[in-house]
Enzyme design. Structure first.
Site, mmCIF file in Angstrom:
data_model
loop_
_atom_site.group_PDB
_atom_site.id
_atom_site.type_symbol
_atom_site.label_atom_id
_atom_site.label_comp_id
_atom_site.label_asym_id
_atom_site.label_seq_id
_atom_site.Cartn_x
_atom_site.Cartn_y
_atom_site.Cartn_z
ATOM 1 N N LYS A 14 0.827 -1.210 0.000
ATOM 2 C CA LYS A 14 0.000 0.000 0.000
ATOM 3 C C LYS A 14 0.867 1.269 0.000
ATOM 4 O O LYS A 14 0.630 2.174 -0.791
ATOM 5 C CB LYS A 14 -0.933 0.025 1.225
ATOM 6 N N ARG A 89 -9.304 0.660 9.232
ATOM 7 C CA ARG A 89 -8.941 -0.711 9.575
ATOM 8 C C ARG A 89 -10.037 -1.414 10.361
ATOM 9 O O ARG A 89 -9.889 -2.595 10.696
ATOM 10 C CB ARG A 89 -7.667 -0.710 10.417
ATOM 11 N N ARG A 128 11.525 -6.253 4.852
ATOM 12 C CA ARG A 128 11.416 -4.827 5.183
ATOM 13 C C ARG A 128 11.996 -4.558 6.571
ATOM 14 O O ARG A 128 12.610 -3.527 6.804
ATOM 15 C CB ARG A 128 9.942 -4.390 5.119
ATOM 16 N N ARG A 146 -0.197 -9.420 13.342
ATOM 17 C CA ARG A 146 -0.801 -8.334 12.542
ATOM 18 C C ARG A 146 -1.680 -8.908 11.435
ATOM 19 O O ARG A 146 -2.744 -8.367 11.133
ATOM 20 C CB ARG A 146 0.301 -7.455 11.944
HETATM 21 P P1 AMP Z 1 1.057 0.215 9.090
HETATM 22 O O1 AMP Z 1 2.197 1.153 8.916
HETATM 23 O O2 AMP Z 1 -0.163 0.632 8.316
HETATM 24 O O3 AMP Z 1 1.440 -1.223 8.823
HETATM 25 O O4 AMP Z 1 0.639 0.284 10.627
HETATM 26 C C1 AMP Z 1 1.514 -0.094 11.658
HETATM 27 C C2 AMP Z 1 0.747 -0.253 12.967
HETATM 28 O O5 AMP Z 1 0.139 0.996 13.323
HETATM 29 C C3 AMP Z 1 -0.404 -1.247 12.936
HETATM 30 O O6 AMP Z 1 0.029 -2.581 13.177
HETATM 31 C C4 AMP Z 1 -1.298 -0.717 14.054
HETATM 32 O O7 AMP Z 1 -0.776 -1.065 15.322
HETATM 33 C C5 AMP Z 1 -1.145 0.785 13.903
HETATM 34 N N1 AMP Z 1 -2.151 1.350 12.986
HETATM 35 C C6 AMP Z 1 -1.937 1.917 11.765
HETATM 36 N N2 AMP Z 1 -3.076 2.330 11.195
HETATM 37 C C7 AMP Z 1 -4.066 2.011 12.081
HETATM 38 C C8 AMP Z 1 -5.475 2.146 12.072
HETATM 39 N N3 AMP Z 1 -6.118 2.706 11.019
HETATM 40 N N4 AMP Z 1 -6.168 1.695 13.145
HETATM 41 C C9 AMP Z 1 -5.540 1.146 14.205
HETATM 42 N N5 AMP Z 1 -4.219 0.959 14.271
HETATM 43 C C10 AMP Z 1 -3.475 1.385 13.223
#
Ligand code: AMP
Length: 191
Positions: A14, A89, A128, A146
């Site tokens: 993404k 999410r 990564r 996750r």
């Molecule tokens: P990402 O960079 O999108 O993979 O997000 C990393 C982490 O941030 C996730 O595993 C969640 O712990 C938190 N996070 C990111 N976006 C959200 C969201 N929209 N709702 C809840 N937690 C989030």
């Protein structure tokens, strides 16, 4: 306005694809993961709270991320549109997003769903973790957590937009440019 949700499991590409799309369509990129990592780096109270969830691979509470999105939208009232990456999410986040956009007399145009199988995701995220040093990408247990949180809590968001007739699946395995071209093809049809 053009408002796109770039959707998919952790590691589906993404963030990488959002970079190409924001340039091409002059949109604002909103990644809640990036916003949260900035808060952690700046050691704000919000960052401290978020970190305890992120380190375990759990979702940060809805009200925290919805608040961040709301101020990001307010600060970009003249934008041509937005690419939402890693948000919404949960269905509660999707409902809040729809409400916030409707106050601005706009809406989500399409959710583009990057499809990638689970073993490929784990492989990409571990790689990564080595390259970027992101803490939650270094531990396979956190990565698997996750992905399981994604299946349990996030996947329903795709159904929520499917019911609105706004869901498109896109093959997420291939070269970065092949996948960009697929996304561009779908977005051009919306304009
Ligand atoms: P990402 O960079 O999108 O993979 O997000 C990393 C982490 O941030 C996730 O595993 C969640 O712990 C938190 N996070 C990111 N976006 C959200 C969201 N929209 N709702 C809840 N937690 C989030």
């Amino acid at each position: 306005m053009l408002n796109i949700i770039l959707f998919g499991p952790p590691g589906s590409g993404k963030g990488t694809q959002a970079q190409t799309l924001v340039e091409r369509y002059e949109l604002i990129h909103i990644s809640t993961g990036d916003l949260l990592r900035q808060e952690i780096k700046a050691e704000t109270p919000l960052g401290l709270e978020a970190k305890s969830f992120m380190d375990k691979g759990l979702l940060v509470p809805d009200e925290v991320v919805i608040g961040m999105i709301s101020s990001k939208l307010e600060n970009n009232l003249d934008a041509k549109g937005f690419i939402f990456d890693g948000f919404p999410r949960t269905v509660a986040q999707a409902e809040a997003l729809d409400r916030l956009l409707s106050f601005k007399e706009t809406q989500i145009d399409q959710l583009l769903f990057l499809e990638v199988d689970e073993e490929e995701l784990v492989k990409r995220l571990l790689k990564r973790g080595e390259d970027s040093g992101r803490a939650d990408d270094r531990d396979e247990k956190v990565i698997r957590n996750r992905i399981s949180v994604y299946k349990k809590e996030t996947l329903q968001v795709a159904n929520y937009y499917k019911e609105q007739g706004k869901l498109t699946y896109v093959e997420g395995v291939g070269s970065i440019s092949q996948i960009s071209n697929l996304l561009i093809h779908h977005i051009d049809k919306l304009r």
